[in-house]
Enzyme design. Sequence first.
Site, PDB file in Angstrom:
ATOM      1  N   CYS A   2       0.800  -1.195   0.000  1.00  0.00           N
ATOM      2  CA  CYS A   2       0.000   0.000   0.000  1.00  0.00           C
ATOM      3  C   CYS A   2       0.861   1.288   0.000  1.00  0.00           C
ATOM      4  CB  CYS A   2      -0.921  -0.064   1.211  1.00  0.00           C
ATOM      5  SG  CYS A   2      -2.125   1.207   1.311  1.00  0.00           S
ATOM      6  N   ARG A  27      -3.518   4.651   5.338  1.00  0.00           N
ATOM      7  CA  ARG A  27      -3.972   3.985   4.113  1.00  0.00           C
ATOM      8  C   ARG A  27      -4.371   2.531   4.359  1.00  0.00           C
ATOM      9  NH1 ARG A  27      -1.480   6.780  -0.582  1.00  0.00           N
ATOM     10  NH2 ARG A  27      -1.299   4.811  -1.676  1.00  0.00           N
ATOM     11  N   GLY A  99       0.908  -2.471  -6.224  1.00  0.00           N
ATOM     12  CA  GLY A  99       0.207  -2.919  -7.420  1.00  0.00           C
ATOM     13  C   GLY A  99       0.128  -4.428  -7.484  1.00  0.00           C
ATOM     14  N   GLU A 470     -24.970   3.290   1.639  1.00  0.00           N
ATOM     15  CA  GLU A 470     -23.763   3.839   2.254  1.00  0.00           C
ATOM     16  C   GLU A 470     -23.731   3.554   3.748  1.00  0.00           C
ATOM     17  OE1 GLU A 470     -20.189   5.992   2.888  1.00  0.00           O
ATOM     18  OE2 GLU A 470     -21.055   4.915   1.193  1.00  0.00           O
ATOM     19  N   LYS A 474     -20.766   1.530   5.675  1.00  0.00           N
ATOM     20  CA  LYS A 474     -20.014   2.067   6.816  1.00  0.00           C
ATOM     21  C   LYS A 474     -20.038   1.082   7.993  1.00  0.00           C
ATOM     22  CE  LYS A 474     -18.283   5.666   5.316  1.00  0.00           C
ATOM     23  NZ  LYS A 474     -18.123   4.848   4.122  1.00  0.00           N
ATOM     24  N   GLU A 477     -17.767  -1.812   7.238  1.00  0.00           N
ATOM     25  CA  GLU A 477     -16.352  -1.443   7.192  1.00  0.00           C
ATOM     26  C   GLU A 477     -15.721  -1.367   8.573  1.00  0.00           C
ATOM     27  OE1 GLU A 477     -15.470   1.383   3.377  1.00  0.00           O
ATOM     28  OE2 GLU A 477     -16.747   2.229   4.933  1.00  0.00           O
ATOM     29  N   LYS A 591      -6.986   2.617   2.288  1.00  0.00           N
ATOM     30  CA  LYS A 591      -7.596   3.908   1.991  1.00  0.00           C
ATOM     31  C   LYS A 591      -7.611   4.187   0.496  1.00  0.00           C
ATOM     32  CE  LYS A 591      -9.373   7.890   3.213  1.00  0.00           C
ATOM     33  NZ  LYS A 591     -10.778   7.928   3.658  1.00  0.00           N
TER      34      LYS A 591
END
Length: 596
Positions: A2, A27, A99, A470, A474, A477, A591
């Site tokens: 990351c 991140r 990547g 959404e 949340k 998550e 992130k």
Amino acid sequence: MCGIVGAIAERNVSPILLSGLKRLEYRGYDSAGIAVINEHQLFRERSQGKVAALEAKVIASDLKGSLGIAHTRWATHGVPHERNAHPHMSGTIAVVHNGIIENYQELKSKLSVGYSFESETDTEVIAHLIHSMRNDSETLFATVQKAITYLEGAFSIAVIDSNLPGELVAARKGTPLVIGMGLGENFIASDPFALLPVTNQFIYLEDFDCIRLTCTSIEILDKSGHIIERPTKNLYATDDAADKGLYKHYMQKEIFEQPKALSETLQGRLKVNLATLMGCDTHLSSKIEAVQINACGTSYHAGLVAKYWFESIGIACHVEVASEYRYRESVTPQNTLFISISQSGETLDTIEALKLAKQKPFLGYLAITNSPDSAITRESNWTILTHAGREIGVASTKAFTTQLTVLLALVDALSQHSNAAISEALTSLPFYSEAMLAMDETIQKMSKEFSESTSALFVARGILYPIAMEGALKLKEISYIHAESYPAGELKHGPLALVDKNMPVIAVVTENALTDKMIANLEEINARDGCLYIFKERRVQQKIGFGHEIELPDMPEITSPILVSIALQLFSYHVACEKGTDVDQPRNLAKSVTVE
């Protein structure tokens, strides 16, 4: 992926590398590592878990060097484990990589004779590939340029060789990489934020750029192998975002920063025409008959809300998950504006979808992002920035509401007739967001009752259905509670089978044309002993009379998606706190998603 940090200097770079990794922790990652060169020797430390664990190892081993690379890893190939942490080594060479190398298995098979693999990663293949191609008659820079032509997929890599303690080589394709310029020292990073303590001068690299850094020089080659110059940009940013202040978590701080973020995003954008808002041709507005929105995750939900707004003024709107758009045949309606939404501006799926769309006859390409120097801005004709400020919590909050704000301002600018209702609602948005945040203590109390749940349904109707989506995202998550969302009218078409006293249902009820129908849907849930948690606007006249109810402040209907989302953010946040999860860095998530 990351996070990547690299440095070459006339001083010990280990503290710089560790500081950079700490600044990239937001991140999301599962392991970290560092490699430095000292007196022609390569030294490495790696650790599963947080950067603090790596730092303890570095201090214990007294790891020092004037050239080094470091990395925080978010697992793609191989489990979170020290053996899979970067940097990966092959002989005198060390590599870090963001990547995914799609042909790594093929390369691994070719390298199986002569090389042993200690990890399950695709990155280790890069190290062995470069080592296998290295010879005394060729520079490391030339070797890396040749090696990356064998790599398929997306990557940013940084390479050091203990035989060459005076240079750092790096390359990028599809994932971000910047050069930081210092006095007698130079740096690289996947995010300039990592380097702000040591420089504010940056060069943003383009796809297929390959670079060679020494303490005093920077050499950049493009895809054709020509020496080129990229513009230098000064980034003046404070560390305010990196300071939680009196807040327990970054996410909490960012939720409460929304009135300010909304106000700054609206600055100079009220009652303006499209040319002023986008910086485009004055005639573009009259040409647009449709918009195509592509985005991922939370940004996709923003697009779904915007569909209601666009079509309310007669502009057809299609919204698609960017990763799916790339892999199907699609029709481009005449006179369509293509809109990409990405908080970071580096979301790989969204960028690749944009590149594909540029081969089609769209009117033009608009980016909505929080990052002015990102890949998506460079690929687009026009950009509208969301002035959310840096968002460190992995679960997006203020970035989402500012995206919605920009989209509504865009709808206002595209409206053929002056729409006083939109302008007035936008003007009052920061005020109403303050009123919603004042509900924090009440929402916290309700979250305690809910926190023992293991699953949930979110329901709403009309323009608030994407906000239910959404809200469910949340909750998933940050609390790890399974949650799904449905239009309330769809419950009887299947999901109602799940409803009983053990299945909590979070419902949003505001005053609009669908209020009566929404309450009738809640009656269906109540009749089946469903456990209801209802977010109800104060002015809703009908008495619901069952379930756990929170009375939300009255609000303008057109901005209700923005405002209700704040209430659901608070709800998910407090549930996660009750459960004791890592709110800012939820497991398995990153992130900035720079892999497919």
